[in-house]
Design an enzyme around this catalytic site. Structure first.
Site, PDB file in Angstrom:
ATOM      1  N   HIS A 150     -10.058  -6.718  -4.943  1.00  0.00           N
ATOM      2  CA  HIS A 150     -11.405  -7.184  -4.527  1.00  0.00           C
ATOM      3  C   HIS A 150     -13.227  -7.339  -5.056  1.00  0.00           C
ATOM      4  CE1 HIS A 150      -8.669  -7.051  -1.506  1.00  0.00           C
ATOM      5  NE2 HIS A 150      -8.870  -6.359   0.166  1.00  0.00           N
ATOM      6  N   CYS A 159     -10.494  -2.094   3.540  1.00  0.00           N
ATOM      7  CA  CYS A 159     -10.186  -2.566   1.861  1.00  0.00           C
ATOM      8  C   CYS A 159     -12.296  -2.512   1.387  1.00  0.00           C
ATOM      9  CB  CYS A 159      -9.448  -2.685   1.135  1.00  0.00           C
ATOM     10  SG  CYS A 159      -8.977  -4.620   1.776  1.00  0.00           S
ATOM     11  N   ASN A 164      -8.110  -2.994  -4.667  1.00  0.00           N
ATOM     12  CA  ASN A 164      -8.055  -2.844  -3.321  1.00  0.00           C
ATOM     13  C   ASN A 164      -6.571  -2.073  -2.832  1.00  0.00           C
ATOM     14  OD1 ASN A 164      -7.002  -5.505  -4.061  1.00  0.00           O
ATOM     15  ND2 ASN A 164      -6.175  -5.357  -2.253  1.00  0.00           N
ATOM     16  N   LYS A 208     -15.367  -5.480  10.524  1.00  0.00           N
ATOM     17  CA  LYS A 208     -14.849  -4.086   9.952  1.00  0.00           C
ATOM     18  C   LYS A 208     -15.782  -3.971   9.420  1.00  0.00           C
ATOM     19  CE  LYS A 208      -9.539  -5.566  10.967  1.00  0.00           C
ATOM     20  NZ  LYS A 208      -8.397  -5.414   9.388  1.00  0.00           N
ATOM     21  N   VAL A 220       0.784  -0.898   0.399  1.00  0.00           N
ATOM     22  CA  VAL A 220       0.303  -0.067  -0.065  1.00  0.00           C
ATOM     23  C   VAL A 220       0.891   1.126  -0.016  1.00  0.00           C
ATOM     24  CG1 VAL A 220      -1.647   1.295   1.417  1.00  0.00           C
ATOM     25  CG2 VAL A 220      -2.227  -1.329   1.035  1.00  0.00           C
ATOM     26  N   ARG A 232     -10.664 -14.631   0.775  1.00  0.00           N
ATOM     27  CA  ARG A 232     -10.068 -14.886   0.600  1.00  0.00           C
ATOM     28  C   ARG A 232     -10.044 -15.360  -0.997  1.00  0.00           C
ATOM     29  NH1 ARG A 232      -6.844 -10.498   1.628  1.00  0.00           N
ATOM     30  NH2 ARG A 232      -6.161 -10.815   3.797  1.00  0.00           N
ATOM     31  N   SER A 258      -3.215  -9.635  -1.722  1.00  0.00           N
ATOM     32  CA  SER A 258      -2.139  -7.977  -1.677  1.00  0.00           C
ATOM     33  C   SER A 258      -3.111  -6.893  -0.673  1.00  0.00           C
ATOM     34  CB  SER A 258      -1.908  -7.007  -3.200  1.00  0.00           C
ATOM     35  OG  SER A 258      -3.577  -7.176  -3.495  1.00  0.00           O
ATOM     36  N   GLY A 259      -4.180  -7.560  -0.298  1.00  0.00           N
ATOM     37  CA  GLY A 259      -4.725  -6.987   1.286  1.00  0.00           C
ATOM     38  C   GLY A 259      -4.188  -7.257   2.121  1.00  0.00           C
ATOM     39  N   ARG A 313      14.707  -3.081   8.782  1.00  0.00           N
ATOM     40  CA  ARG A 313      15.374  -4.142   7.361  1.00  0.00           C
ATOM     41  C   ARG A 313      15.350  -3.515   5.928  1.00  0.00           C
ATOM     42  NH1 ARG A 313      10.899  -6.337  10.517  1.00  0.00           N
ATOM     43  NH2 ARG A 313       9.573  -5.717   8.862  1.00  0.00           N
TER      44      ARG A 313
HETATM   45  P1  A2P Z   1       9.889  -3.191   6.516  1.00  0.00           P
HETATM   46  O1  A2P Z   1       9.554  -3.324   3.847  1.00  0.00           O
HETATM   47  O2  A2P Z   1      10.628  -2.506   6.198  1.00  0.00           O
HETATM   48  O3  A2P Z   1       9.023  -3.979   6.562  1.00  0.00           O
HETATM   49  P2  A2P Z   1       3.028  -4.739   3.136  1.00  0.00           P
HETATM   50  O4  A2P Z   1       1.591  -4.226   3.603  1.00  0.00           O
HETATM   51  O5  A2P Z   1       3.646  -5.037   1.865  1.00  0.00           O
HETATM   52  O6  A2P Z   1       3.707  -5.917   3.915  1.00  0.00           O
HETATM   53  O7  A2P Z   1       4.463  -3.458   3.692  1.00  0.00           O
HETATM   54  C1  A2P Z   1       4.291  -3.181   5.312  1.00  0.00           C
HETATM   55  C2  A2P Z   1       4.859  -2.336   5.084  1.00  0.00           C
HETATM   56  O8  A2P Z   1       5.597  -1.572   6.573  1.00  0.00           O
HETATM   57  C3  A2P Z   1       7.052  -2.183   4.915  1.00  0.00           C
HETATM   58  O9  A2P Z   1       6.821  -1.020   4.536  1.00  0.00           O
HETATM   59  C4  A2P Z   1       7.577  -2.269   6.191  1.00  0.00           C
HETATM   60  O10 A2P Z   1       8.403  -1.795   6.272  1.00  0.00           O
HETATM   61  C5  A2P Z   1       6.973  -1.297   7.444  1.00  0.00           C
HETATM   62  N1  A2P Z   1       6.288  -1.349   8.257  1.00  0.00           N
HETATM   63  C6  A2P Z   1       6.467  -3.296   9.125  1.00  0.00           C
HETATM   64  N2  A2P Z   1       6.460  -3.186  10.269  1.00  0.00           N
HETATM   65  C7  A2P Z   1       7.364  -1.894  10.509  1.00  0.00           C
HETATM   66  C8  A2P Z   1       7.805  -1.013  11.692  1.00  0.00           C
HETATM   67  N3  A2P Z   1       7.824  -1.649  13.106  1.00  0.00           N
HETATM   68  N4  A2P Z   1       8.058   0.129  12.083  1.00  0.00           N
HETATM   69  C9  A2P Z   1       8.268   0.336  10.569  1.00  0.00           C
HETATM   70  N5  A2P Z   1       7.630   0.530   9.304  1.00  0.00           N
HETATM   71  C10 A2P Z   1       7.551  -0.745   9.632  1.00  0.00           C
END
Ligand code: A2P
Length: 344
Positions: free
Chosen positions: A250, A137, A323, A221, A21, A243, A167-168, A46
């Protein structure tokens, strides 16, 4: 109380900038020419060393920490509930307009829950908590279609079954489905870590966790958020959320009961002029909305509109939207557009 004032351009943070997203949010800020003075792409540790492209420039992703949100005017959060719970109130208290895609604050009475085509005026209340919640969504695309039908004939009951794309559940969930598809083709047993069972070549009637009443949290929700957004606390709504092995888009099978008679033709006519809705409905040419085709588009598509033969004033129809866009990133950017245009 936020003191954010109208400006020619804003410092905008995307929290979760590397996610399914979040990356769409960055894309849409650029595509819709939102006045961004500076983009702050935030993610977890990460993602250190990664970059995102915005306005022709490569920007380093920054690790989320409390100071990373200092001097940010608008923060779009899409990094999960626990990140929102920790950082969104902190950012709002410091004067940032928070638009939060998680479910953490959606049902709080003093937090507006906004679908611009349905209840944009409620965004006026954003300063109460310094934040606006972006709905679920499936709820967003449902309410965009329910609103004009309610205005036309008065809704009394809504029964919805959702067919929700992977993707949701985020980028890693899409990767898991792809790995499972490959495993099945290689004659191996698919592994599941994010979904409770393999999603490849399967349908799972579970999204999010189970509640004590037998519904899943996702279904709850859809039920509760729809009533809040439509401003109809007494509307009868029930939902089954499923799902399905689709990457993006969606779909929803919807049945409604109405106060006043409304033919399928009349419903089509009302929906054709409704904001954000495109009617794709021609049985003669086998035309109806499909998840594969809506990916990348902004509208909510509706088709298969027909009178429900089992009740005097009822309709059945099929609703499909992207979505990641209308169901999440687009709706959030639209909210930012509305607040900056009307409520600063
Ligand atoms: P990261 O890629 O560094 O893990 P998705 O919904 O596609 O799974 O993506 C989740 C998003 O939220 C990613 O950008 C992820 O970053 C970020 N994210 C998840 N946990 C944390 C956290 N503890 N602090 C900051 N960003 C986070």
């Amino acid at each position: 109380m936020s003191t954010l004032q109208k400006k020619p351009a804003y410092v905008v943070a995307v929290v979760g900038a590397t996610g399914a997203v979040g990356s769409e949010m960055i894309h849409l800020l650029e595509e819709r020419k939102f006045p961004v003075e500076r983009l702050v792409p935030l993610a977890s540790d990460r993602s250190m060393g990664r970059q995102v492209t915005f306005g022709g420039a490569e920007l380093d992703v920054v690790a989320l920490h409390p100071k990373a949100l200092a001097s940010v005017d608008i923060a779009l959060f899409s990094a999960g509930g626990s990140v929102s719970a920790e950082y969104a109130p902190m950012a709002a208290a410091a004067g940032t307009l928070v638009i939060d895609n998680s479910s953490t604050f959606r049902m709080e009475p003093d937090v507006p829950l906004v679908v611009p085509e349905v209840n944009s005026a409620t965004a006026a209340g954003w300063r109460r908590r310094g934040m606006i919640a972006n709905p679920n969504c499936s709820t967003i695309q449902l309410t965009v279609v329910l609103k004009p039908l309610h205005e036309a004939a008065g809704l009394t009951r809504v029964v919805v079954a959702t067919y929700q794309a992977t993707s949701g559940a985020g980028g890693r969930a899409m990767d898991e489905m792809l790995a499972q598809i490959r495993a099945v083709f290689a004659g191996e047993e698919p592994e599941n870590h994010i979904f409770p069972h393999p999603i490849a070549f399967n349908c799972l009637p579970q999204i999010d966790r189970f509640l004590d009443n037998g519904y899943t949290k996702e279904e709850w929700k859809v039920i509760e958020e729809s009533k809040k957004i439509l401003g109809l606390p007494d509307l009868c709504v029930t939902a089954t959320a499923v799902r399905v092995p689709v990457f993006i888009g969606h779909s929803e099978a919807v049945n409604v009961s109405l106060e006043r008679p409304l033919s399928a033709d009349e419903a089509r006519a009302f929906l054709r002029v409704a904001p954000g809705v495109i009617v794709e409905d021609d049985p003669a040419t086998q035309t109806y909305p499909q998840a594969r085709r809506v990916a990348g588009s902004d509208a909510v598509y509706v088709g298969r509109i027909r009178q429900d033969v089992s009740q005097p004033r009822g309709l059945d129809f099929w609703v499909v939207a992207d979505n990641l866009r209308k169901g999440a990133a687009l709706n959030a950017v639209q909210i930012a557009e509305i607040v900056t245009a009307r409520y600063l």
